[in-house]
Scaffold this motif. Structure first.
Motif, PDB file in Angstrom:
ATOM      1  N   THR A 184       0.818  -1.216   0.000  1.00  0.00           N
ATOM      2  CA  THR A 184       0.000   0.000   0.000  1.00  0.00           C
ATOM      3  C   THR A 184       0.857   1.275   0.000  1.00  0.00           C
ATOM      4  N   CYS A 188       1.087   3.392  -3.555  1.00  0.00           N
ATOM      5  CA  CYS A 188       0.405   4.685  -3.469  1.00  0.00           C
ATOM      6  C   CYS A 188       1.392   5.835  -3.659  1.00  0.00           C
ATOM      7  N   PHE A 198      -6.361   3.772  -4.838  1.00  0.00           N
ATOM      8  CA  PHE A 198      -5.532   2.608  -5.149  1.00  0.00           C
ATOM      9  C   PHE A 198      -6.388   1.375  -5.433  1.00  0.00           C
ATOM     10  N   TYR A 201      -8.385   0.310  -8.849  1.00  0.00           N
ATOM     11  CA  TYR A 201      -7.775  -0.396  -9.975  1.00  0.00           C
ATOM     12  C   TYR A 201      -8.136  -1.878  -9.917  1.00  0.00           C
ATOM     13  N   VAL A 204      -5.572  -4.662  -8.593  1.00  0.00           N
ATOM     14  CA  VAL A 204      -4.878  -4.444  -7.329  1.00  0.00           C
ATOM     15  C   VAL A 204      -4.640  -5.756  -6.576  1.00  0.00           C
ATOM     16  N   SER A 241      -7.874  -0.280   3.034  1.00  0.00           N
ATOM     17  CA  SER A 241      -7.902   0.868   2.120  1.00  0.00           C
ATOM     18  C   SER A 241      -9.294   1.479   2.047  1.00  0.00           C
TER      19      SER A 241
END
Length: 321
Positions: A184, A188, A198, A201, A204, A241
Motif C-alpha cells: 500500500t 500509493c 488505489f 484499480y 490491485v 484501504s
C-alpha cells in the motif's frame, strides 16, 4: 489518545525545532479527524537537553533514517534510564536493534500500529478514518509472556482506545505490517494516490499477491512466520484501504515534501532477507529502484499533490489540488 482517552500523563520529546516552537506558540497541537472538529490539544513538549522527567515508558515514533541520530542525542542528554521500558511501533524494520543499544532487551516492547494520520505541518495533525478503527499489536523483544509492566502498558493502550492485541513473537508480528506497507505505502507513493483510489484499480489484488508471495517466500526461508495468511493479507489491502480511503500513506507524505522515503526499510528489507537466504525478491528490488528514481526526479518536477496544502473536502471527491 493516551492523554485524552486514558488520562495518562504524557510528555513529548522532539528535536524538530519548527514543531516544538509552533506547539509552544499556540499552546498545543492542532488536531482534527478527516478535516473536521479542528481544535488545539495542550501538550507538554521539550527538547532532550531541557527534559528533567523520569517516565515509566518511552514510546518511540521516528522515521527510520532519523532514529540513530535522535537516540544518540537523547542519550547524551541523560534522559534514558535502565529501569524504564520502551515501546515502538515504527514502520519498517531495523529500529529495535538501534533501540537495544540504549535499553535492556527485557524492557523493550515491539509493536505495530494501524493508525492513519497526516501531518500537514508543524503542530498540525489530522487523523484519518472513523474513531475506533485504530489497532495495534504488541510483543516483547525477548518473546516472553507479558510481565507486569507490559500488561500495564497494554491496559493503558486499551483505555486510550488504541486497540492493542498481544502477539506471541515479535518478528512475524512486525513483518506482517512491513509486507502490508510494502504494497500500500509503496504503490500509493509511486502513483501519488490515496488508498481509496488505489483499490479502484481492477488489478490491485493481482499486484498485491505478487508482492506478498515474494515477501512470504523470503520470510519463510528465514524462519519468520507472519500473523496473517497470504490471502488474508491480500484481503486486508482492500478492507483497510476502504477504511482509510482518503489517506495518503506516510511514505507519500515524505515523498511529496521532498524528504527521503523509508522504502529501504520496507521493500528493501524484504529484498535483503531474500538475498540472505538465497532467494531473489525481484519485484521488491525493482520497486525499491523505482521509488528512488522517483525521488531523484523531484529535482525536475514536484509531486502532483502536496498533502500539506489541503484542508478542504476536494480530496474527498478525488480532485487533485
Amino acid at each position: 489518545m493516551l492523554q485524552e482517552n486514558a488520562g495518562v500523563d504524557v510528555d513529548f520529546i522532539d528535536t524538530w525545532e519548527p514543531n516544538v516552537e509552533k506547539i509552544r506558540q499556540q499552546g498545543g497541537v492542532t488536531v482534527a479527524r478527516d478535516h473536521e472538529n479542528r481544535r488545539i490539544v495542550p501538550i507538554n513538549i521539550y527538547y532532550p537537553e531541557e527534559y528533567k522527567g523520569h517516565p515509566d515508558v518511552w514510546i518511540i515514533f521516528k522515521k527510520q533514517m532519523q532514529l540513530a541520530e535522535e537516540m544518540e542525542r537523547d542519550s547524551k542528554a541523560g534522559i534514558f534510564h535502565d529501569d524504564q521500558y520502551v515501546f515502538s511501533a515504527m514502520n519498517g524494520m531495523g529500529h529495535f536493534e538501534k533501540i537495544e543499544k540504549y535499553f535492556p532487551k527485557d524492557n523493550i516492547i515491539c509493536g505495530t500500529a494501524m493508525i492513519a494520520t497526516r501531518m500537514d505541518g508543524p503542530a498540525d495533525i489530522d487523523f484519518m478514518g472513523a474513531k475506533g478503527d485504530e489497532v495495534m499489536h504488541m510483543a516483547r523483544y525477548n518473546n516472553e509472556k507479558p510481565d507486569t509492566k507490559t500488561q500495564a502498558i497494554f491496559d493503558d493502550f486499551t483505555n486510550a482506545k488504541l486497540g492493542p492485541v498481544f502477539a506471541d513473537e515479535w518478528k512475524g508480528m512486525c513483518m506482517s505490517k512491513v509486507v502490508f506497507n510494502a504494497v500500500t505505502n509503496t504503490l500509493c507513493t509511486m502513483f501519488e494516490m490515496q488508498m481509496g483510489q488505489f483499490i479502484e484499480y481492477e488489478g490491485v489484488r493481482q499486484m498485491s499477491r505478487q508482492l506478498f508471495d515474494e515477501a512470504y517466500d523470503a520470510c519463510e526461508r528465514a524462519g519468520i512466520y507472519l500473523i496473517a495468511t497470504r490471502q488474508e493479507q491480500v484481503d486486508s489491502v482492500i478492507t483497510v484501504s476502504k477504511e482509510y480511503k482518503y489517506h495518503y500513506p506516510s511514505m507519500y507524505q515524505d515523498f511529496s515534501k521532498g524528504r527521503p522515503t523509508e522504502v529501504d526499510y520496507i521493500n528493501g528489507y524484504i529484498a535483503k532477507i531474500g538475498r540472505e537466504h538465497d532467494y531473489v525478491c525481484r519485484t521488491h528490488e525493482f520497486v525499491v529502484q523505482e521509488v528512488h528514481m522517483a525521488e531523484m526526479m523531484r529535482k525536475y518536477h514536484k509531486p502532483q499533490t502536496n498533502v500539506a496544502d489541503k484542508h478542504d473536502d476536494s480530496e474527498k471527491a478525488g480532485v487533485r489540488v
